[in-house]
Motif scaffolding. Structure first.
Motif, PDB file in Angstrom:
ATOM      1  N   THR A  65     -23.227 -37.154 -21.675  1.00  0.00           N
ATOM      2  CA  THR A  65     -24.158 -36.063 -21.926  1.00  0.00           C
ATOM      3  C   THR A  65     -25.005 -35.868 -20.675  1.00  0.00           C
ATOM      4  OG1 THR A  65     -25.855 -35.183 -23.425  1.00  0.00           O
ATOM      5  CG2 THR A  65     -25.893 -37.559 -23.015  1.00  0.00           C
ATOM      6  N   ALA A  66     -26.034 -35.025 -20.761  1.00  0.00           N
ATOM      7  CA  ALA A  66     -26.913 -34.760 -19.624  1.00  0.00           C
ATOM      8  C   ALA A  66     -28.151 -34.034 -20.114  1.00  0.00           C
ATOM      9  CB  ALA A  66     -26.204 -33.912 -18.562  1.00  0.00           C
ATOM     10  N   TYR A  67     -29.214 -34.155 -19.350  1.00  0.00           N
ATOM     11  CA  TYR A  67     -30.432 -33.410 -19.661  1.00  0.00           C
ATOM     12  C   TYR A  67     -30.148 -31.916 -19.671  1.00  0.00           C
ATOM     13  CZ  TYR A  67     -34.929 -31.107 -18.900  1.00  0.00           C
ATOM     14  OH  TYR A  67     -36.004 -30.267 -18.996  1.00  0.00           O
ATOM     15  N   MET A  68     -29.306 -31.448 -18.737  1.00  0.00           N
ATOM     16  CA  MET A  68     -29.018 -30.023 -18.617  1.00  0.00           C
ATOM     17  C   MET A  68     -28.344 -29.455 -19.857  1.00  0.00           C
ATOM     18  SD  MET A  68     -26.789 -28.080 -15.645  1.00  0.00           S
ATOM     19  CE  MET A  68     -25.209 -28.290 -16.475  1.00  0.00           C
ATOM     20  N   TYR A  69     -27.691 -30.287 -20.653  1.00  0.00           N
ATOM     21  CA  TYR A  69     -26.983 -29.791 -21.830  1.00  0.00           C
ATOM     22  C   TYR A  69     -27.991 -29.518 -22.942  1.00  0.00           C
ATOM     23  CZ  TYR A  69     -23.084 -32.050 -19.327  1.00  0.00           C
ATOM     24  OH  TYR A  69     -22.176 -32.463 -18.384  1.00  0.00           O
ATOM     25  N   GLY A  70     -28.534 -28.325 -22.899  1.00  0.00           N
ATOM     26  CA  GLY A  70     -29.526 -27.955 -23.901  1.00  0.00           C
ATOM     27  C   GLY A  70     -30.915 -28.444 -23.578  1.00  0.00           C
ATOM     28  N   TRP A  71     -31.128 -28.868 -22.328  1.00  0.00           N
ATOM     29  CA  TRP A  71     -32.432 -29.383 -21.894  1.00  0.00           C
ATOM     30  C   TRP A  71     -32.937 -30.466 -22.830  1.00  0.00           C
ATOM     31  CZ3 TRP A  71     -31.880 -28.116 -17.318  1.00  0.00           C
ATOM     32  CH2 TRP A  71     -31.444 -26.846 -16.928  1.00  0.00           C
ATOM     33  N   GLY A  72     -32.064 -31.424 -23.064  1.00  0.00           N
ATOM     34  CA  GLY A  72     -32.401 -32.578 -23.892  1.00  0.00           C
ATOM     35  C   GLY A  72     -31.886 -32.486 -25.312  1.00  0.00           C
ATOM     36  N   ALA A  73     -31.534 -31.290 -25.762  1.00  0.00           N
ATOM     37  CA  ALA A  73     -31.098 -31.126 -27.149  1.00  0.00           C
ATOM     38  C   ALA A  73     -29.794 -31.877 -27.421  1.00  0.00           C
ATOM     39  CB  ALA A  73     -30.926 -29.645 -27.478  1.00  0.00           C
ATOM     40  N   ASN A  74     -28.918 -31.956 -26.424  1.00  0.00           N
ATOM     41  CA  ASN A  74     -27.654 -32.659 -26.600  1.00  0.00           C
ATOM     42  C   ASN A  74     -27.892 -34.153 -26.759  1.00  0.00           C
ATOM     43  OD1 ASN A  74     -24.859 -33.805 -25.464  1.00  0.00           O
ATOM     44  ND2 ASN A  74     -24.540 -31.690 -26.103  1.00  0.00           N
ATOM     45  N   GLU A  75     -28.801 -34.698 -25.983  1.00  0.00           N
ATOM     46  CA  GLU A  75     -29.142 -36.117 -26.118  1.00  0.00           C
ATOM     47  C   GLU A  75     -29.711 -36.396 -27.511  1.00  0.00           C
ATOM     48  OE1 GLU A  75     -30.341 -37.052 -21.469  1.00  0.00           O
ATOM     49  OE2 GLU A  75     -31.857 -36.266 -22.853  1.00  0.00           O
ATOM     50  N   GLU A  76     -30.576 -35.503 -27.988  1.00  0.00           N
ATOM     51  CA  GLU A  76     -31.161 -35.681 -29.317  1.00  0.00           C
ATOM     52  C   GLU A  76     -30.098 -35.615 -30.405  1.00  0.00           C
ATOM     53  OE1 GLU A  76     -34.014 -32.549 -29.314  1.00  0.00           O
ATOM     54  OE2 GLU A  76     -35.598 -33.790 -28.400  1.00  0.00           O
ATOM     55  N   LEU A  77     -29.121 -34.729 -30.230  1.00  0.00           N
ATOM     56  CA  LEU A  77     -28.026 -34.618 -31.195  1.00  0.00           C
ATOM     57  C   LEU A  77     -27.249 -35.926 -31.278  1.00  0.00           C
ATOM     58  CD1 LEU A  77     -26.105 -32.811 -32.982  1.00  0.00           C
ATOM     59  CD2 LEU A  77     -24.787 -32.481 -30.889  1.00  0.00           C
ATOM     60  N   LEU A  78     -26.931 -36.516 -30.128  1.00  0.00           N
ATOM     61  CA  LEU A  78     -26.178 -37.770 -30.129  1.00  0.00           C
ATOM     62  C   LEU A  78     -26.950 -38.879 -30.814  1.00  0.00           C
ATOM     63  CD1 LEU A  78     -24.615 -37.735 -26.547  1.00  0.00           C
ATOM     64  CD2 LEU A  78     -23.553 -37.079 -28.718  1.00  0.00           C
ATOM     65  N   ALA A  79     -28.249 -38.937 -30.579  1.00  0.00           N
ATOM     66  CA  ALA A  79     -29.060 -39.956 -31.240  1.00  0.00           C
ATOM     67  C   ALA A  79     -29.086 -39.740 -32.749  1.00  0.00           C
ATOM     68  CB  ALA A  79     -30.478 -39.944 -30.677  1.00  0.00           C
ATOM     69  N   GLU A  80     -29.216 -38.486 -33.151  1.00  0.00           N
ATOM     70  CA  GLU A  80     -29.216 -38.185 -34.593  1.00  0.00           C
ATOM     71  C   GLU A  80     -27.892 -38.606 -35.238  1.00  0.00           C
ATOM     72  OE1 GLU A  80     -28.649 -34.226 -37.351  1.00  0.00           O
ATOM     73  OE2 GLU A  80     -29.971 -34.047 -35.603  1.00  0.00           O
ATOM     74  N   ALA A  81     -26.800 -38.374 -34.531  1.00  0.00           N
ATOM     75  CA  ALA A  81     -25.480 -38.647 -35.101  1.00  0.00           C
ATOM     76  C   ALA A  81     -25.118 -40.124 -35.079  1.00  0.00           C
ATOM     77  CB  ALA A  81     -24.418 -37.846 -34.360  1.00  0.00           C
ATOM     78  N   LEU A  82     -25.561 -40.843 -34.054  1.00  0.00           N
ATOM     79  CA  LEU A  82     -24.984 -42.163 -33.807  1.00  0.00           C
ATOM     80  C   LEU A  82     -25.972 -43.329 -33.812  1.00  0.00           C
ATOM     81  CD1 LEU A  82     -22.598 -41.106 -30.905  1.00  0.00           C
ATOM     82  CD2 LEU A  82     -22.005 -41.443 -33.314  1.00  0.00           C
ATOM     83  N   TYR A  83     -27.260 -43.069 -33.734  1.00  0.00           N
ATOM     84  CA  TYR A  83     -28.212 -44.178 -33.693  1.00  0.00           C
ATOM     85  C   TYR A  83     -28.376 -44.789 -35.090  1.00  0.00           C
ATOM     86  CZ  TYR A  83     -32.360 -46.916 -32.712  1.00  0.00           C
ATOM     87  OH  TYR A  83     -33.237 -47.956 -32.566  1.00  0.00           O
ATOM     88  N   PRO A  84     -28.383 -46.129 -35.166  1.00  0.00           N
ATOM     89  CA  PRO A  84     -28.233 -47.133 -34.108  1.00  0.00           C
ATOM     90  C   PRO A  84     -26.788 -47.187 -33.607  1.00  0.00           C
ATOM     91  CG  PRO A  84     -28.352 -48.210 -36.237  1.00  0.00           C
ATOM     92  CD  PRO A  84     -28.608 -46.749 -36.493  1.00  0.00           C
ATOM     93  N   TYR A  85     -26.641 -47.271 -32.300  1.00  0.00           N
ATOM     94  CA  TYR A  85     -25.337 -47.177 -31.675  1.00  0.00           C
ATOM     95  C   TYR A  85     -24.514 -48.452 -31.880  1.00  0.00           C
ATOM     96  CZ  TYR A  85     -27.945 -43.536 -29.200  1.00  0.00           C
ATOM     97  OH  TYR A  85     -28.730 -42.448 -28.902  1.00  0.00           O
TER      98      TYR A  85
END
Length: 294
Positions: free
Chosen positions: A52-72
């Protein structure tokens, strides 16, 4: 399923085929729910590297991954990138490698991903307006603080990679590369020589009709899809290559991962290798219809 050490020290073991999260919709509603389902399915199928990257949705992509997978899961590596600034349309984004900006983006990524350490942090682009020593120095300081495990680069030339390696240990390079777009072959060769992981973005592409016909012909011979042939070619081309195909659909995800079971003969590989000698003046997006970009 095959796995290799992502870094030369053997500390990060990942499956050869990863997942690029860039094209996952993040807006609330059914599209976001589908994105969560795709990411979770990827992990269910054994994916251990997600990009992922900060540029992908300006952080929204990172938040999506955390919502889907945390705890990893313990074996999962989520890598992100910093060094691009903005908040609106991507065509308005700008490179910004100033140390304070990189530090702020890393701190924000830690919060969004809900982790204390990013095991692989990549510089999305080298900012030509900021000395490279300052950019890598900032990442090195974060590494010394334990907030970054390993440092990677994205979209660099062989000379830039060599210069960077004089300043920090480089664990990965993420450049545009695929069967029909091999501009960065010298960078791949340098990664091979140094044991640096090479993560090609846009790993599946098609070009002019003659090139597509050859890929389609090999696919028909193997009872596979052109996408699978292109990914199988990458996996066999170099042991340091870790493709990260992205998709927002579970069927495409499953098709991509099945490429590990596609085995090209030497003759088929030779035919595909020759495609890079064709003048491909208009390489277009991926076979599956996913949008281009990185």
């Amino acid at each position: 399923m095959t796995s290799t050490a992502l870094s030369d020290d053997g500390g990060l073991q990942v499956r050869r085929l990863g997942f690029g999260a860039m094209h996952l919709p993040t807006e609330p509603g059914p599209a976001r729910e589908a994105s969560v389902a795709v990411v979770r399915r990827a992990v269910e199928l054994g994916v251990t590297l997600i990009d992922t990257a900060y540029m992908y949705g300006w952080g929204a992509n990172e938040e999506l991954l955390a919502e889907a997978l945390y705890p990893y899961p313990d074996e999962l590596l989520v890598t992100t990138k910093v060094g691009v600034a903005g908040s609106g349309p991507l065509d308005e984004a700008r490179l910004d490698g100033r140390p304070a900006v990189l530090r702020a983006q890393v701190e924000q990524a830690l919060r969004r991903l809900r982790v204390e350490r990013i095991e692989l942090l990549q510089l999305h682009r080298i900012d030509p307006r900021t000395p490279l020593a300052d950019q890598l120095g900032a990442l090195g300081e974060l590494q010394a603080e334990g907030k970054i495990g390993r440092i990677g680069l994205s979209e660099v030339g062989a000379d830039e990679l060599d210069e960077a390696r004089g300043m920090v240990d480089v664990a990965s390079v993420q450049n545009r590369y695929n069967l029909l777009d091999r501009e960065h072959e010298p960078v791949l060769a340098a990664c091979e020589a140094a044991g640096i992981a090479f993560l090609p973005w846009r790993p599946v592409a098609w070009g002019e009709s003659g090139a597509r016909a050859e890929v389609a012909a090999v696919a028909a011979e193997l009872d596979a899809t052109p996408t699978q042939v292109a990914l199988a070619w990458l996996l066999g081309h170099s042991p340091v290559i870790h493709p990260i195909p992205g998709t927002a659909r579970i069927d495409h995800l499953e098709e991509n991962l099945a490429a590990e079971g596609v085995h090209l003969t030497r003759a088929q590989r030779d035919r595909l290798d020759r495609l890079s000698e064709v003048a491909l003046s208009a390489v277009s997006p991926v076979v599956t219809g996913e949008p281009a970009g990185e």
